[in-house]
Design an enzyme around this catalytic site. Structure first.
Site, mmCIF file in Angstrom:
data_model
loop_
_atom_site.group_PDB
_atom_site.id
_atom_site.type_symbol
_atom_site.label_atom_id
_atom_site.label_comp_id
_atom_site.label_asym_id
_atom_site.label_seq_id
_atom_site.Cartn_x
_atom_site.Cartn_y
_atom_site.Cartn_z
ATOM 1 N N SER D 66 29.550 32.053 41.331
ATOM 2 C CA SER D 66 29.597 32.153 42.800
ATOM 3 C C SER D 66 29.803 30.821 43.508
ATOM 4 O O SER D 66 30.046 30.798 44.721
ATOM 5 C CB SER D 66 28.323 32.801 43.335
ATOM 6 O OG SER D 66 28.232 34.131 42.896
ATOM 7 N N LYS D 69 32.863 30.617 45.485
ATOM 8 C CA LYS D 69 32.993 31.252 46.804
ATOM 9 C C LYS D 69 33.045 30.232 47.939
ATOM 10 O O LYS D 69 33.613 30.500 49.002
ATOM 11 C CB LYS D 69 31.819 32.224 47.014
ATOM 12 C CG LYS D 69 31.850 33.362 46.011
ATOM 13 C CD LYS D 69 30.576 34.209 46.066
ATOM 14 C CE LYS D 69 30.627 35.286 44.981
ATOM 15 N NZ LYS D 69 29.358 36.045 44.893
ATOM 16 N N TYR D 193 39.222 37.840 41.951
ATOM 17 C CA TYR D 193 37.797 37.534 42.120
ATOM 18 C C TYR D 193 37.183 37.107 40.779
ATOM 19 O O TYR D 193 36.500 36.076 40.689
ATOM 20 C CB TYR D 193 37.088 38.764 42.691
ATOM 21 C CG TYR D 193 35.608 38.627 42.886
ATOM 22 C CD1 TYR D 193 35.080 37.967 43.991
ATOM 23 C CD2 TYR D 193 34.720 39.189 41.965
ATOM 24 C CE1 TYR D 193 33.715 37.857 44.173
ATOM 25 C CE2 TYR D 193 33.353 39.081 42.149
ATOM 26 C CZ TYR D 193 32.848 38.420 43.250
ATOM 27 O OH TYR D 193 31.494 38.312 43.428
ATOM 28 N N TYR D 244 21.857 33.155 47.808
ATOM 29 C CA TYR D 244 21.444 34.552 47.643
ATOM 30 C C TYR D 244 20.281 34.858 48.587
ATOM 31 O O TYR D 244 20.328 34.467 49.748
ATOM 32 C CB TYR D 244 21.072 34.845 46.190
ATOM 33 C CG TYR D 244 22.173 34.525 45.220
ATOM 34 C CD1 TYR D 244 23.501 34.919 45.461
ATOM 35 C CD2 TYR D 244 21.920 33.823 44.048
ATOM 36 C CE1 TYR D 244 24.513 34.635 44.561
ATOM 37 C CE2 TYR D 244 22.932 33.538 43.143
ATOM 38 C CZ TYR D 244 24.229 33.939 43.406
ATOM 39 O OH TYR D 244 25.219 33.659 42.522
ATOM 40 N N VAL D 262 25.426 32.250 39.245
ATOM 41 C CA VAL D 262 24.553 32.720 38.161
ATOM 42 C C VAL D 262 24.860 32.043 36.828
ATOM 43 O O VAL D 262 24.170 32.275 35.838
ATOM 44 C CB VAL D 262 24.601 34.260 37.987
ATOM 45 C CG1 VAL D 262 23.997 34.964 39.188
ATOM 46 C CG2 VAL D 262 26.005 34.742 37.698
#
Lengths: 308, 308, 308, 308
Positions: D66, D69, D193, D244, D262
């Protein structure tokens, strides 16, 4: 109540519903469903001793949609212990949410609340497919035999339209798969799900096909499809969960186990007496046919036939 | 079925449940409820023609708790249009959540989903209080008359304990008030709510008092409490909403309208035949008496008496 | 940046916001708040070296409402380990829900997500009351000392109005109590909660009183209220949780830690430089003053003062 | 602070974190991620003036997951108004829920709360793909250029594993599509993705690649990637939404904008000073590297570098 009276009562129920026929909105989530005449209305009664009565457009086929879920559940349970394994993967409680909600699925870790919300029906389809190798074919075959209508079939155009616009069902199926709650590939399960939802059948066909629930598990030829206790139990699940988020209201007004579909059909069971199917395409906000609910309400009020 | 058989069937149902009597947990949310013997068990049947049968501790009073909600609803609706106004303030759909959940109340803007979840029962109590000036007294009076038990009363110690530990119900009542869904002061409504929930009554008392639902609205003396249609409708709401978050399971297993309480009692209706009350204090995770559900299941299986 | 420039920049920020002054809606959940002039606007800056600048209605007192929560938190944490025990009873995460939501409280078992949503602020008030014996008095005293305004006080009429219309906060407090998350009686905690929320103070008062957060924990007289690390941490909680459900948007546009109230005030911190307070009564849908956010946005854009 | 000191401080931060290295659980949702050594630890600092310091396994590539992102968002916004259209399709508020929750997406009608929860990142990937024709390639290209590491690439085995076990992301993407919130086919968006999440890069690579956020929008070669205001705004979104469901906790402890993955990596920004990247594979329950958070906390405590 004599035969003449039953036909007349169906007619009176239709007349009682006439002012609301066409009220509400035809399902528009797939283009193929929007083309139906919102003023159509049909109603049929199949008695446990084999008589069939109908009024209005009772022989006109329509898209049965979620009414098919009643049959996938019954056919799955007809496989005895192999069918009962279903209950490890789906609950039996009313959902208290819109029929295609993902929220509840998430809070309950991939176990749909009941077999009639979309997520639950996908799991039932999956189980039936494992047991039969052809879930949609099993439903079609059963409907054909019970109704005696050999031409009853999936409307391929509707099925294709469902698949094309089925992102929400695809989301739901992948979500179930993420919890390990599908035995077959997502695509296979969805194909069969769309195929049985897209079956075109008439009020006459459905009233006849649902007869086993009024006959405590016996098919039209007298053969046993389900144990008496399972037929009773399916009726219980229909009454508590069969009408989307308006199961309570339907029980309150009509007082019969029933299953509706966004095609506008509703199949209702009068245990020990017969099965009623009413159809009219325009829906109330909960997704149930406004005129069909009205007509069933009128019919049970006139006959006093209710489970309560 | 002869009278001898009915008594024997009750006995057999109790024996069938015996292995699970005491299983589960006695309600512990208020201290006064924890003192009851978890191995107590009673069951009574009152038939529509006035006979009463009982086994076990069927004459021992227990805290009726939420079973009282069935009576507040019926008494409210017995006021005709003034009672029916209730339906603007409470729904008729299964909740799909724990019985005292605030979540659903918030997402649905202060309108409880049904009259049997705590929020809904508070609204019913409020309406009954407006109509009678004494909601708890109205319930007590009705139970005394129908049961013929003049000593039936609220257990003041239990009511005081409920009030003392009732922060969650107070939260709920204030929340309803914040949406303008209470007519009387929060404190008054809660007092009456605790008072009718804390009534002590026996299986015999409750089976007799619930008889109007089996007699389609007629009281024990033949006077009409409710129109036939309202009696039928209360049965529908009981079946879809009467067993907390296990209404579907109870309908599936037992197939009768019923209302349970965390005191361990369950009152079930066999329309046209009679009312059953089973009691045993230890509860399953949904808050229903484990042994009482078991006994009712056994009884309906043996007699074939189910609405389905 | 010279003093003249700061005053001019405040003025320019006010002029930039002028077109939106009065847009939005004045809080109407209690009658006493609706009487304020929606076109009022004030803005003040207190620098770390003791200067104060203001424009518009910067000396007019208004109801500080939730801005008080910043002070209850800081005063609680000023009690060292006894204050830090708060963090066992309240979280530090953004809520992602409306500021007075009960839903999250229920799913997270009575632990409010952060000290600035209503539920969290009630817990902070409770803790501060335990530590001081007079939570509202502690806040009033601190504000008086730091602002030098001896007349600063609770508006008793507003406090009474809050209590009268405070069913939702009462629901929330009882709900916390049901989880054992209150040390003092519900009524006491609510009284103090309403009393500190109903303090009337001006932009000048609040900008001065918040100075300890710009001075890394030092009060206006140089005494240490909080360790440097706690001052930094309060700023972090303000930035992630201080603006109801628009904390992300405020961080995105303004880039400063801040706390808003439905009275229309916003107190923002520029660490190491000073504190800004803007006020205008009309609110956006998230409950933050539309013109105050606009003016703070303009000021930080012009000065380049942002934490990012 | 001199160069020597910075290297020493990184070392001290690592030593401070040493006792917790290996604590927590390595991500196990895809098999390919489970093979990493839980005791690995690396940390790098890239200053705004082009220096890079590192300790431990700071040059060992890991799955950035992530953290990617952050780059998809920045690259999307670098397309000016065409990038800004993104904000019509995704919000900027903290989610208050687990990072892959579908619940919020449903209650907010297909608009993800922010660009860093999975649903939001899928929408960003979709927009970037529309703008560039190759979303994953754009991220890879940017990382290669900024880090000077020409060998940096997607780990095809990880990407394949993600796709194979990605039912939840597929559910989410179909769900977005059902709301009309995807411009490209579900399969294409998911491929890209997975491809950018599966890039393998080291702490050194990421610290260098994130430098534009510390340099207020300037790339390593001095060219402007983003306007100053956009760089500031991305930092704001990182601080409120980047960790998160522990964004508040990270802001409270570390006080820097950051993005975690993660794979165990966390990239944090010290505006005007530099970028920090810490990595250790074992995660806390929120999905953030336990040791990396600890080391970043220690580093900011030692240096006093925090935005607050």
């Amino acid at each position: 109540m004599s035969d003449v009276n039953l036909h007349q009562t169906l007619y009176d129920a239709m007349e009682s519903a006439r002012p609301v026929i066409g009220r509400g909105n035809v399902a528009d989530y797939i283009p193929a469903l929007t083309e139906v005449d919102p003023h159509a209305f049909g109603m049929a009664l199949a008695t446990v001793d084999g008589e069939v009565y109908g009024v209005g457009d009772w022989e006109q086929p329509f898209s049965i949609q979620s009414v098919s879920k009643l049959f996938t559940l019954a056919l799955t349970l007809s496989h005895g212990p192999h069918g009962d394994e279903l209950w490890k993967r789906v609950g039996r409680e009313p959902s208290g949410n819109r029929f295609n909600s993902l929220v509840q699925l998430e809070t309950e870790h991939g176990i749909p609340r009941n077999p009639f919300i979309n997520a639950g029906a996908v799991v039932v389809t999956d189980r039936l497919h494992t047991l039969t190798g052809d879930a949609a074919g099993a439903v079609r075959g059963f409907l054909r035999t019970e109704s005696g209508n050999r031409h009853l079939d999936t409307d391929a155009r509707v099925a294709a339209s469902e698949a094309l616009h089925g992102h929400r069902n695809a989301a739901l199926a992948h979500f179930l798969a993420s919890y390990g709650n599908l035995e077959n590939p997502v695509e296979t399960v969805l194909d069969h799900y769309y195929a049985h939802c897209s079956i075109a059948a008439s009020c006459r066909d459905l009233a006849l096909a649902g007869g086993f629930l009024a006959r405590h598990g016996l098919r039209s030829d007298g053969a046993r499809l389900l144990p008496r206790s399972d037929a009773k139990r399916i009726n219980a699940v229909l009454l508590t969960c069969g009408m989307y988020d308006a199961a309570g209201e339907f029980a309150y007004r009509v007082g019969l186990p029933g299953k509706s579909g966004v095609g506008g059909g509703i199949l209702a069971v009068i245990p020990g007496r017969g099965t009623l199917c009413a159809w009219s395409p325009a829906l109330d906000p909960a997704g149930n046919s406004l005129a069909a609910v009205h007509a069933l309400d009128a019919f049970t009020t006139m006959t006093g036939w209710s489970v309560f």
